[in-house]
Design a protein around this motif. Structure first.
Motif, short mmCIF file in Angstrom:
data_model
loop_
_atom_site.label_atom_id
_atom_site.label_comp_id
_atom_site.label_asym_id
_atom_site.label_seq_id
_atom_site.Cartn_x
_atom_site.Cartn_y
_atom_site.Cartn_z
N CYS A 1 6.87 -6.02 3.58
CA CYS A 1 5.43 -6.03 3.32
C CYS A 1 5.04 -7.23 2.46
O CYS A 1 5.67 -7.51 1.45
N VAL A 2 3.98 -7.94 2.87
CA VAL A 2 3.49 -9.07 2.08
C VAL A 2 2.18 -8.73 1.37
O VAL A 2 1.54 -9.58 0.75
N GLY A 3 1.76 -7.48 1.50
CA GLY A 3 0.57 -7.05 0.75
C GLY A 3 -0.74 -7.58 1.30
O GLY A 3 -1.70 -7.76 0.54
N CYS A 4 -0.82 -7.79 2.62
CA CYS A 4 -2.05 -8.35 3.18
C CYS A 4 -3.18 -7.33 3.25
O CYS A 4 -4.36 -7.67 3.33
N GLY A 5 -2.85 -6.05 3.26
CA GLY A 5 -3.88 -5.00 3.26
C GLY A 5 -4.43 -4.64 4.64
O GLY A 5 -5.30 -3.77 4.75
N GLU A 6 -3.93 -5.29 5.68
CA GLU A 6 -4.46 -5.03 7.02
C GLU A 6 -4.33 -3.55 7.41
O GLU A 6 -5.25 -2.97 8.00
N CYS A 7 -3.22 -2.93 7.05
CA CYS A 7 -3.02 -1.52 7.42
C CYS A 7 -4.02 -0.61 6.73
O CYS A 7 -4.45 0.39 7.30
N HIS B 1 3.78 -8.17 10.14
CA HIS B 1 5.05 -8.43 9.47
C HIS B 1 6.09 -7.35 9.80
O HIS B 1 7.14 -7.29 9.16
N CYS C 1 0.18 -4.41 11.73
CA CYS C 1 1.01 -5.13 10.76
C CYS C 1 1.75 -6.29 11.43
O CYS C 1 2.67 -6.08 12.24
N PRO D 1 0.83 -1.21 0.00
CA PRO D 1 0.00 0.00 0.00
C PRO D 1 0.86 1.26 0.00
O PRO D 1 2.09 1.20 0.15
N ILE E 1 6.33 2.45 5.05
CA ILE E 1 6.27 0.99 4.84
C ILE E 1 7.58 0.48 4.25
O ILE E 1 8.12 1.07 3.31
N ALA F 1 6.32 -4.36 9.15
CA ALA F 1 6.76 -3.65 7.94
C ALA F 1 6.54 -2.14 8.03
O ALA F 1 6.92 -1.42 7.11
N ILE F 2 5.92 -1.68 9.13
CA ILE F 2 5.61 -0.24 9.20
C ILE F 2 6.31 0.39 10.39
O ILE F 2 6.32 -0.16 11.50
S1 SF4 Z 1 -0.03 -4.57 3.66
FE1 SF4 Z 1 0.12 -5.97 5.44
S2 SF4 Z 1 2.31 -6.50 5.50
FE2 SF4 Z 1 2.13 -4.69 4.19
S3 SF4 Z 1 2.49 -2.97 5.56
FE3 SF4 Z 1 0.25 -3.28 5.47
S4 SF4 Z 1 -0.21 -4.62 7.20
FE4 SF4 Z 1 2.00 -4.73 6.88
#
Ligand code: SF4
Ligand code: SF4
Length: 351
Positions: free
Chosen positions: A223-229, A206, A204, A187, A218, A208-209
């Motif tokens: 980042c694995v692209g999970c979209g949680e953030c 992972h 996150c 993201p 980020i 990553a932030i």
């Molecule tokens: S997309 Fe997922 S892994 Fe990437 S920064 Fe957001 S929460 Fe973390």
């Protein structure tokens, strides 16, 4: 649903006879998929605040009567949006739906946001796709026995056009599902909107932030692209990269459509009127690209979209390609047929 390369039936009611909607349903739904005691999800788009393209509640009575005649238990439903806006959670979404006339009091059946309060309530459904082995379908839809899919057929930025396949695919995915259809990659942070609240850092898994003096940041490597953030940011500062091209997005939502109807009986009705350049998520009204054409019904989501597309081309040429240059909307039809969602070959039967 017909098998690929079989000839599907698509019934067509010209727009100037729209008052005969009940007759269209009577003829087209002879093998109605709704059974006694069914939880029947009536999948709609209630329209973004300010939009005027959505299917109006005034049209719903014949559909709901059809389900009730089979002793099914209908509910109107849609899912949370992934973009920041009033429909990004269930309460805001229900407010907008009510403003547009979709309430239990006005239509006679409950209105449910299928992926819960924050758009996180979903079920993993296995599919044999080329992008996905499982998809994240909004739970109230995943648990329904049957579906009536009511779609407004119009233009779309990524789809070229959007009808039943888009309504089923993008429209039945939870917010996480929508994220993986649209992006699946890192993201982006809008530093001007970021308040450095840290919610994304906590969310996150992972690590990553991190927070800089200016905004969240980020790490692309982690980042694995999970979209949680994107989902947790309360200020709309974390956004999709929108980095998948139209082909990828169309193929992905076709696979979600397959998951949405897996194991269910389903029936489709497309409204081919007020055919706007963009979808009903737009927060403003738009002029039509071509004159109103009609209402179509089928048990095949691919055939009905193909028929709508062909009718628009016949009426006004390829207005979708002119509106969205470089976006080939037939990708979704071809991919949907390839993965077994339905058939592009159809007989159009005028009522
Ligand atoms: S997309 Fe997922 S892994 Fe990437 S920064 Fe957001 S929460 Fe973390
Ligand atoms: S959750 Fe949103 S506002 Fe808070 S730090 Fe992260 S990006 Fe910034």
């Amino acid at each position: 649903m017909t098998s690929p390369n079989e000839i599907a039936k698509v019934w067509f009611l010209p727009w100037n006879r729209k008052h005969e909607l009940a007759k269209l349903l009577e003829l087209s739904s002879a093998a109605a998929p709704f059974h006694e005691g069914d939880f029947c999800a009536v999948k709609m788009h209630f329209g973004e605040r300010g939009n005027d393209g959505y299917i109006r509640p005034e049209y719903l009575a014949p559909f709901l009567q059809m389900i009730s005649a089979c002793k099914g238990r209908a509910f109107l439903t849609d899912t949370c949006t992934i973009y920041a806006g009033p429909r990004k959670d269930a309460l805001g979404h229900l407010e907008v739906a009510a403003e547009h006339g979709f309430t239990q009091e006005s239509v006679g059946v409950p209105v449910i946001i299928a992926d819960g309060l924050h758009g996180t309530d979903d079920e993993q459904v296995e599919v044999a796709g080329t992008h996905f082995r499982s998809v994240k379908i909004a739970r109230a839809i995943a648990h329904a026995d049957s579906m009536l899919v009511l779609s407004h057929f119009k233009g779309h930025l990524m789809g070229g056009f959007g009808g039943a396949i888009k309504n089923l695919g993008m429209g039945c995915g939870s917010r996480r599902g929508k994220f993986e259809m649209h992006s699946g990659a890192t993201p982006q942070v809008d530093a001007a909107l970021c308040k450095r609240c840290g919610a994304c850092v906590t969310a996150c898994d992972h690590r990553a932030i991190s927070l800089t003096k200016v905004s969240a940041q980020i790490s692309i490597d982690r980042c694995v692209g999970c979209g949680e953030c994107v989902l947790v940011c309360p200020y709309g500062a974390m956004g999709l990269a929108w980095n998948q091209g139209p082909k990828q997005v169309q193929e992905r939502y076709a696979e979600y459509a397959l998951g949405a109807v897996k194991g269910k009986r389903a029936f489709y009705v497309n409204f081919l009127n007020h055919i706007t350049p963009n979808c009903d998520c737009l927060s403003e009204g738009e002029d039509s690209l071509v004159a109103d054409i009609g209402i179509l019904a089928s048990s095949d989501p691919v055939a009905i979209d193909q028929a709508c597309y062909d009718l628009v081309l016949k009426a006004g040429g390829d207005v979708f390609a002119q509106t969205h240059p470089g976006v080939d909307g037939t990708v979704q039809l071809a991919h949907a047929e390839n993965i077994g969602l339905g058939s592009r070959t159809y007989d159009l039967i005028e009522v």
